[in-house]
Design a protein around this motif. Structure first.
Motif, PDB file in Angstrom:
ATOM      1  N   ASN A 107     -51.457 -24.760  -7.597  1.00  0.00           N
ATOM      2  CA  ASN A 107     -51.353 -23.166  -7.023  1.00  0.00           C
ATOM      3  C   ASN A 107     -52.860 -23.213  -7.261  1.00  0.00           C
ATOM      4  OD1 ASN A 107     -50.044 -20.916  -6.269  1.00  0.00           O
ATOM      5  ND2 ASN A 107     -50.238 -19.830  -7.791  1.00  0.00           N
ATOM      6  N   LYS A 108     -53.340 -22.412  -5.602  1.00  0.00           N
ATOM      7  CA  LYS A 108     -54.561 -22.240  -5.124  1.00  0.00           C
ATOM      8  C   LYS A 108     -56.018 -23.325  -6.144  1.00  0.00           C
ATOM      9  CE  LYS A 108     -53.407 -17.527  -4.827  1.00  0.00           C
ATOM     10  NZ  LYS A 108     -53.279 -16.219  -5.964  1.00  0.00           N
ATOM     11  N   LYS A 145     -59.853 -27.346  -7.896  1.00  0.00           N
ATOM     12  CA  LYS A 145     -60.577 -26.406  -8.697  1.00  0.00           C
ATOM     13  C   LYS A 145     -60.420 -27.510  -9.429  1.00  0.00           C
ATOM     14  CE  LYS A 145     -60.036 -21.707  -6.726  1.00  0.00           C
ATOM     15  NZ  LYS A 145     -59.185 -20.704  -6.962  1.00  0.00           N
ATOM     16  N   ALA A 153     -51.536 -25.340  -1.491  1.00  0.00           N
ATOM     17  CA  ALA A 153     -52.122 -25.105  -3.108  1.00  0.00           C
ATOM     18  C   ALA A 153     -53.305 -25.979  -2.891  1.00  0.00           C
ATOM     19  CB  ALA A 153     -50.544 -25.478  -3.212  1.00  0.00           C
TER      20      ALA A 153
END
Length: 239
Positions: free
Chosen positions: A217-218, A31, A51
């Motif tokens: 993370n993510k 993202k 991740a």
């Protein structure tokens, strides 16, 4: 002196479509990722499994196509010069994927050929020496120990003399002795001017070797700082 950026990532996104019978769904693996890696540094990319570390490396290696964003490696744009981008990076994979019936020398010669390195420009012996495999140069790969196979993967990533080397979880499932040996190899490479990017989920590993650490993370970069500063923050609060 300001060192130049060898890897520059701007607003990188990757969305995987999952077309299941129940609902056409999608997963965003990266993202709006932004990152600059400077020449000559050892950069640690930390994060739990899932991740986005592997997606990020796969985009750089050309095995996954990004959804949007800019990727610039060693001055080459991934969209305009994908071949030059791949030639600027050596990737040491997590899995040991070697043909058991070839010798280290043969494997390195084949790898150099795949990168279009001419016979007279090949550095097979130098690379074998660098990873301490000169004695095993002509043995079958299947007869090598686990540690030797790991070092051979490092050697394979170096045959085309890339300025950037990426190590993907290099010490997952590796014993202490082998880990130490691997770090010595990494530091040696870095001393010779190679920029190193290392993915791991062990903070201790990154702490021992990296100049800077980014935490993923993510799919988002949740922290990015010098190792020293980041450890200070972690000691005072949870990241």
């Amino acid at each position: 002196m300001n060192k130049k950026s060898v890897l520059s990532i701007k607003n990188l996104n990757k969305i995987y479509s999952i077309n299941s019978s129940k609902s056409p769904d999608s997963v965003q693996a990266l993202k709006n990722l932004n990152l600059d890696v400077k020449e000559g540094e050892i950069f640690g990319l930390l994060g739990p499994n899932g991740a986005g570390k592997t997606t990020f490396i796969s985009i750089l290696s050309g095995t996954v196509i990004k959804s949007s964003g800019e990727v610039n490696v060693w001055g080459f744009d991934l969209d305009k010069n994908p071949r030059q981008v791949r030639a600027s990076i050596g990737i040491v994979p997590q899995e040991v994927n070697l043909d058991p019936f070839f010798s280290p020398r043969k494997l390195l010669e084949l790898q150099a050929g795949m990168y279009g390195v001419k016979k007279k420009d090949r550095i097979t012996d130098t690379v074998l020496k660098l990873v301490s495999l000169e004695k095993e140069a002509n043995s079958y790969a299947r007869s090598l120990s686990g540690g030797m196979k790991r070092r051979l993967l490092v050697a394979k990533a170096l045959v085309h003399q890339p300025p950037i080397v990426i190590l993907d979880e290099p010490t997952a499932g590796v014993d202490v002795e082998l880990r130490k040996n691997l770090w010595e190899n990494v530091k040696l490479l870095n001393k010779q001017g190679v920029t190193i990017i290392l993915t791991t989920h062990y903070l201790l590993e990154a702490e021992n070797i990296c100049d800077r650490i980014g935490i993923l993370n993510k799919g988002s970069m949740v922290a990015l700082d010098s190792t020293k500063n980041l450890l200070k923050k972690i000691q005072t609060k949870n990241v």
